[in-house]
Design a protein around this motif. Structure first.
Motif, PDB file in Angstrom:
ATOM      1  N   ARG A 190       0.845  -1.198   0.000  1.00  0.00           N
ATOM      2  CA  ARG A 190       0.000   0.000   0.000  1.00  0.00           C
ATOM      3  C   ARG A 190       0.883   1.251   0.000  1.00  0.00           C
ATOM      4  O   ARG A 190       0.600   2.228  -0.708  1.00  0.00           O
ATOM      5  CB  ARG A 190      -0.930  -0.027   1.209  1.00  0.00           C
ATOM      6  N   GLY A 191       1.967   1.216   0.779  1.00  0.00           N
ATOM      7  CA  GLY A 191       2.881   2.344   0.811  1.00  0.00           C
ATOM      8  C   GLY A 191       3.603   2.543  -0.513  1.00  0.00           C
ATOM      9  O   GLY A 191       4.005   3.664  -0.839  1.00  0.00           O
ATOM     10  N   LEU A 192       3.768   1.488  -1.295  1.00  0.00           N
ATOM     11  CA  LEU A 192       4.398   1.586  -2.615  1.00  0.00           C
ATOM     12  C   LEU A 192       3.390   1.910  -3.706  1.00  0.00           C
ATOM     13  O   LEU A 192       3.742   1.917  -4.891  1.00  0.00           O
ATOM     14  CB  LEU A 192       5.114   0.267  -2.950  1.00  0.00           C
ATOM     15  N   GLN A 193       2.115   2.137  -3.292  1.00  0.00           N
ATOM     16  CA  GLN A 193       1.029   2.557  -4.197  1.00  0.00           C
ATOM     17  C   GLN A 193       0.641   1.460  -5.181  1.00  0.00           C
ATOM     18  O   GLN A 193       0.220   1.739  -6.303  1.00  0.00           O
ATOM     19  CB  GLN A 193       1.416   3.831  -4.944  1.00  0.00           C
ATOM     20  N   VAL A 194       0.793   0.189  -4.737  1.00  0.00           N
ATOM     21  CA  VAL A 194       0.250  -0.908  -5.533  1.00  0.00           C
ATOM     22  C   VAL A 194      -1.269  -0.843  -5.445  1.00  0.00           C
ATOM     23  O   VAL A 194      -1.840  -0.592  -4.380  1.00  0.00           O
ATOM     24  CB  VAL A 194       0.779  -2.261  -5.025  1.00  0.00           C
ATOM     25  N   ASP A 195      -1.965  -1.078  -6.577  1.00  0.00           N
ATOM     26  CA  ASP A 195      -3.419  -0.889  -6.626  1.00  0.00           C
ATOM     27  C   ASP A 195      -4.173  -2.026  -5.950  1.00  0.00           C
ATOM     28  O   ASP A 195      -5.071  -1.785  -5.123  1.00  0.00           O
ATOM     29  CB  ASP A 195      -3.876  -0.772  -8.088  1.00  0.00           C
ATOM     30  N   GLN A 196      -3.854  -3.258  -6.321  1.00  0.00           N
ATOM     31  CA  GLN A 196      -4.634  -4.396  -5.835  1.00  0.00           C
ATOM     32  C   GLN A 196      -3.700  -5.499  -5.353  1.00  0.00           C
ATOM     33  O   GLN A 196      -2.513  -5.532  -5.704  1.00  0.00           O
ATOM     34  CB  GLN A 196      -5.540  -4.939  -6.955  1.00  0.00           C
ATOM     35  N   ALA A 197      -4.274  -6.383  -4.537  1.00  0.00           N
ATOM     36  CA  ALA A 197      -3.489  -7.504  -4.019  1.00  0.00           C
ATOM     37  C   ALA A 197      -4.375  -8.733  -3.923  1.00  0.00           C
ATOM     38  O   ALA A 197      -5.602  -8.630  -3.800  1.00  0.00           O
ATOM     39  CB  ALA A 197      -2.899  -7.165  -2.653  1.00  0.00           C
ATOM     40  N   GLN A 198      -3.739  -9.893  -3.982  1.00  0.00           N
ATOM     41  CA  GLN A 198      -4.432 -11.159  -3.767  1.00  0.00           C
ATOM     42  C   GLN A 198      -3.475 -12.117  -3.085  1.00  0.00           C
ATOM     43  O   GLN A 198      -2.263 -12.015  -3.221  1.00  0.00           O
ATOM     44  CB  GLN A 198      -4.945 -11.747  -5.087  1.00  0.00           C
ATOM     45  N   GLY A 199      -4.032 -13.014  -2.314  1.00  0.00           N
ATOM     46  CA  GLY A 199      -3.198 -13.958  -1.590  1.00  0.00           C
ATOM     47  C   GLY A 199      -3.921 -14.492  -0.378  1.00  0.00           C
ATOM     48  O   GLY A 199      -5.075 -14.138  -0.096  1.00  0.00           O
ATOM     49  N   PHE A 200      -3.249 -15.356   0.364  1.00  0.00           N
ATOM     50  CA  PHE A 200      -3.881 -15.991   1.517  1.00  0.00           C
ATOM     51  C   PHE A 200      -4.199 -14.997   2.641  1.00  0.00           C
ATOM     52  O   PHE A 200      -4.947 -15.322   3.557  1.00  0.00           O
ATOM     53  CB  PHE A 200      -2.972 -17.104   2.045  1.00  0.00           C
ATOM     54  N   ARG A 201      -3.585 -13.800   2.599  1.00  0.00           N
ATOM     55  CA  ARG A 201      -3.947 -12.778   3.587  1.00  0.00           C
ATOM     56  C   ARG A 201      -5.440 -12.477   3.519  1.00  0.00           C
ATOM     57  O   ARG A 201      -6.091 -12.205   4.540  1.00  0.00           O
ATOM     58  CB  ARG A 201      -3.126 -11.505   3.321  1.00  0.00           C
ATOM     59  N   TYR A 202      -6.002 -12.575   2.337  1.00  0.00           N
ATOM     60  CA  TYR A 202      -7.415 -12.244   2.149  1.00  0.00           C
ATOM     61  C   TYR A 202      -8.256 -13.504   1.978  1.00  0.00           C
ATOM     62  O   TYR A 202      -9.261 -13.690   2.653  1.00  0.00           O
ATOM     63  CB  TYR A 202      -7.575 -11.329   0.931  1.00  0.00           C
ATOM     64  N   SER A 203      -7.840 -14.368   1.073  1.00  0.00           N
ATOM     65  CA  SER A 203      -8.607 -15.598   0.856  1.00  0.00           C
ATOM     66  C   SER A 203      -7.864 -16.486  -0.118  1.00  0.00           C
ATOM     67  O   SER A 203      -7.256 -15.991  -1.070  1.00  0.00           O
ATOM     68  CB  SER A 203      -9.990 -15.272   0.292  1.00  0.00           C
ATOM     69  N   PRO A 204      -7.912 -17.788   0.099  1.00  0.00           N
ATOM     70  CA  PRO A 204      -7.435 -18.694  -0.949  1.00  0.00           C
ATOM     71  C   PRO A 204      -8.485 -18.753  -2.060  1.00  0.00           C
ATOM     72  O   PRO A 204      -9.539 -18.133  -1.974  1.00  0.00           O
ATOM     73  CB  PRO A 204      -7.309 -20.031  -0.221  1.00  0.00           C
ATOM     74  N   ALA A 205      -8.179 -19.505  -3.089  1.00  0.00           N
ATOM     75  CA  ALA A 205      -9.180 -19.725  -4.132  1.00  0.00           C
ATOM     76  C   ALA A 205     -10.270 -20.643  -3.580  1.00  0.00           C
ATOM     77  O   ALA A 205      -9.972 -21.695  -3.006  1.00  0.00           O
ATOM     78  CB  ALA A 205      -8.523 -20.348  -5.354  1.00  0.00           C
ATOM     79  N   VAL A 206     -11.514 -20.248  -3.733  1.00  0.00           N
ATOM     80  CA  VAL A 206     -12.643 -20.990  -3.151  1.00  0.00           C
ATOM     81  C   VAL A 206     -13.679 -21.270  -4.228  1.00  0.00           C
ATOM     82  O   VAL A 206     -13.731 -20.589  -5.259  1.00  0.00           O
ATOM     83  CB  VAL A 206     -13.281 -20.184  -2.002  1.00  0.00           C
ATOM     84  N   PRO A 207     -14.531 -22.285  -4.015  1.00  0.00           N
ATOM     85  CA  PRO A 207     -15.615 -22.554  -4.962  1.00  0.00           C
ATOM     86  C   PRO A 207     -16.564 -21.361  -5.051  1.00  0.00           C
ATOM     87  O   PRO A 207     -16.646 -20.536  -4.133  1.00  0.00           O
ATOM     88  CB  PRO A 207     -16.311 -23.778  -4.371  1.00  0.00           C
TER      89      PRO A 207
END
Length: 648
Positions: free
Chosen positions: A617-634
């Motif tokens: 966020r400090g590097l101004q990246v727009d979006q993120a994905q990963g296990f911090r938020y959720s794995p891939a789910v049905p």
């Protein structure tokens, strides 16, 4: 068992054979020359005897041959006629045709002629022979060589008798002896000199041949560029190590590695720099290994490390990581420091193979697994082996799953807006619900599909499932999120995938802006002449294009300026390094700033914790994905996110 006879060295064989040959040749030349000289001397003596006979013919009347008697006056005339030959003439006899003595210089009747020679003379043929006479009494006599010649005597063209001319042959014999010795000496000296010259030549040639044979033997076992053992020597040592291990119950490890992007280095810097790189790699590998380990070059940019005594596969893997560590420091080629990476495969006996050939193949499979998945180091796994029974069974199951269309399903991983914390998109990831092995992740079957040609069927299945799911959400009255589907490098080289996407969107009445396709940076640079038209066609149809795993290839962001790219996904290696406190923050910041200047959305993959999210966020990246938020789910598990996102 009898001991085999040892072959003579070339120089000894030549010395013996040539000496014998020279001796035979020398004797033959000496005998031949002596014989020729003797025959020549006989011919000259016969000519001298014939001259004496001509003088006799002039003074002996014809009737004397008939009467068989010379008068004293006639005898005197004969003596005077041949007086000019007194220096050589030892004796003279004149024979009548019936064998009577007409004249004898010794003034005594000496008996009978040599009838055979007389008959030859009467027939018109001279006969010269060397005989030995004893001069003096029987006790103190001295032997003298005499040339005894029977010469025909003619009167008016008719042979009427023969003269027996005896010439002193002692001087001629002595001269012949001296000449024979001289000739023999010349022959011996010449042949000896010739032999010495030939022997020196043969010895020099033999030494060169031995040196060349040693060089050839060395080149047959060593690599000419690096001086390392080659594949042949490796096979020899590997066979011995395996035999020892099987008898002692120990392990043998084999590590195969190659230099990543070596062809690019050769093409861009030249083959001389490529060879220099290989030499430096060889030096570094030899510097970190144990004394018993063997480093070999198999050819090209491929090397092998034989571990003849390793305790376990884990120890071999640890040593492989140590090998990879030699590539950490840059290689200096001329004035250019060059960072080079490697892909390493590890296999062990008896864990993975029971013989040398199989062990080599297993290590090779592991090396290509490391290269395909960018693992750096990989231990052999049957799941990655195309020819292993388990792999072949899995391939058959995948065929069946694609035909049935019920086992393959999509799971969705949310993309989170780092500023607002809301779900702004989804990435569709394929899962295989195998009837016996359970839920399989894509890395267990997608590479298999790519290698076997099933990747196009897998891509069609993913696109059909994703578009139909978008249509289902719209039919349920929900506001669907954009879904990103991964395309293989094999898919984006043909416009067929564009036609498939256009058909599916039209059939399900799904707006194209709800579909996003992701291709890897590697796929983009592999065949740009075929990939770029596909991307333009997708963008023209309203489908957004994202570049996945950006940063690990050779593409710069400025090169994307001419491409219809909307999203840039930073490879998880940079994100992991950022979380570990590495030095990738400056690199990520530079990529983000440049991407934003081109109007691209930046997504970070593999975000595992809030600390990493804050850094991004400090590097101004727009979006993120990963296990911090959720794995891939049905898809049915996405409903719980609707409350927090205001959407699904």
């Amino acid at each position: 068992m009898p001991t085999p006879r040892r072959r003579w060295p070339l120089t000894r064989y030549f010395a013996v054979v040539s000496v014998v040959a020279m001796l035979v040749l020398g004797v033959a030349l000496a005998l031949t020359t002596s014989n020729v000289m003797r025959k020549q001397a006989l011919r000259e003596g016969a000519v001298a005897a014939q001259s004496v006979a001509r003088y006799v013919e002039r003074v002996v009347p014809h009737d004397a041959y008939t009467l068989g008697l010379l008068t004293p006056e006639q005898r005197t005339l004969v003596g005077e006629a041949v007086a000019g030959f007194s220096d050589r003439l030892v004796g003279l006899r004149v024979w009548t045709s019936d064998g009577g003595v007409l004249y004898d210089s010794d003034a005594a009747d000496t008996g009978f002629p040599d009838w055979e020679r007389l008959d030859a003379a009467l027939a018109g043929t001279s006969d010269a022979r060397v005989i030995t006479e004893v001069r003096g009494d029987a006790v103190g006599g001295v032997e003298h060589a005499v040339l005894d010649v029977y010469v025909p005597l003619e009167v008016d063209g008719t042979v009427v008798g023969a003269s027996e001319v005896r010439l002193d042959y002692a001087e001629t014999t002595d001269a012949l002896t001296r000449a024979s010795r001289l000739v023999a000496g010349v022959i011996v000296g010449g042949l000896a000199l010739l032999w010495l010259l030939l022997f020196r030549t043969v010895r020099t040639t033999s030494r060169r041949l031995q040196s060349s044979a040693l060089d050839n033997a060395r080149l047959a076992l060593l690599d000419s560029l690096t001086g390392l053992p080659n594949r042949r020597m490796l096979a020899h040592h590997l066979g011995r190590a395996i035999a020892t291990a099987q008898s002692d119950g120990t392990h043998v490890g084999l590590v195969l590695l190659d230099v990543d992007r070596f062809k690019d280095i050769n093409d861009s810097l030249g083959h001389d720099r490529g060879d220099e790189l290989l030499e430096q790699v060889a030096v570094r590998l030899c510097g970190i290994l144990r004394d018993d380990d063997l480093v070999a070059r198999l050819g090209g940019d491929e090397f092998a490390v034989l571990l003849p005594d390793v305790r376990s596969t884990e120890d071999a893997e640890r040593l492989a990581h140590r090998v990879r560590g030699v590539f950490a420091a840059p290689f200096v080629l001329g004035d250019l420091p060059l960072h080079v990476d490697t892909s390493i495969g590890v296999a062990c006996l008896p864990d993975h193979a029971q013989d040398a050939t199989t062990l080599m193949r297993m290590a090779d499979v592991a090396m290509y697994t490391a290269k395909a998945h960018r693992l750096g180091v990989a231990v052999y796994s049957p799941d990655e082996d195309d020819s292993s029974p388990a792999r072949l069974v899995l391939l058959g199951d995948l065929h069946a799953a694609l035909a049935a269309g019920v086992e393959l399903e999509l799971h969705y991983q949310p993309k989170i807006d780092l500023d607002g914390g809301k779900v702004v998109g989804l990435e569709a990831l394929m899962r295989w619900r195998h009837p016996t092995r359970g839920l399989l992740p894509p890395d267990l079957f997608v590479p298999l599909a790519e290698q076997s040609g099933l990747i196009h069927d897998l891509t069609r299945c993913a696109l059909e499932t994703a578009v139909s799911q978008l249509a289902r959400w719209r039919a349920e009255g929900r506001e669907p999120l954009p879904v990103a589907v991964n395309l293989s490098a094999h898919d984006v080289t043909s416009l067929k995938v564009v036609e498939l996407i256009e058909r599916l969107l039209a059939e399900h009445d799904v707006p194209p802006e709800l579909l996003e396709v992701e291709i890897t940076e590697t796929a983009l640079v592999t065949d740009p002449s075929r990939v770029v038209p596909v991307l333009h066609r997708l963008a023209e149809g309203g489908v957004r294009v994202a570049i996945d795993d950006f940063g690990i290839g050779n593409t710069s962001i400025s090169q994307l300026l001419d491409l219809p790219v909307a999203v840039l996904k930073i490879d998880r290696l940079f994100v992991t390094d950022l979380a570990d406190g590495g030095g990738s923050a400056l690199v990520v910041k530079a990529m983000v700033d440049l991407a934003h200047s081109f109007g691209l959305t930046v997504v970070a993959e593999g975000v595992e914790d809030e600390v990493t999210a804050d850094l991004l966020r400090g590097l101004q990246v727009d979006q993120a994905q990963g296990f911090r938020y959720s794995p891939a789910v049905p898809p049915d598990e996405l409903a719980g996110m609707a409350a927090s996102s205001g959407r699904i």
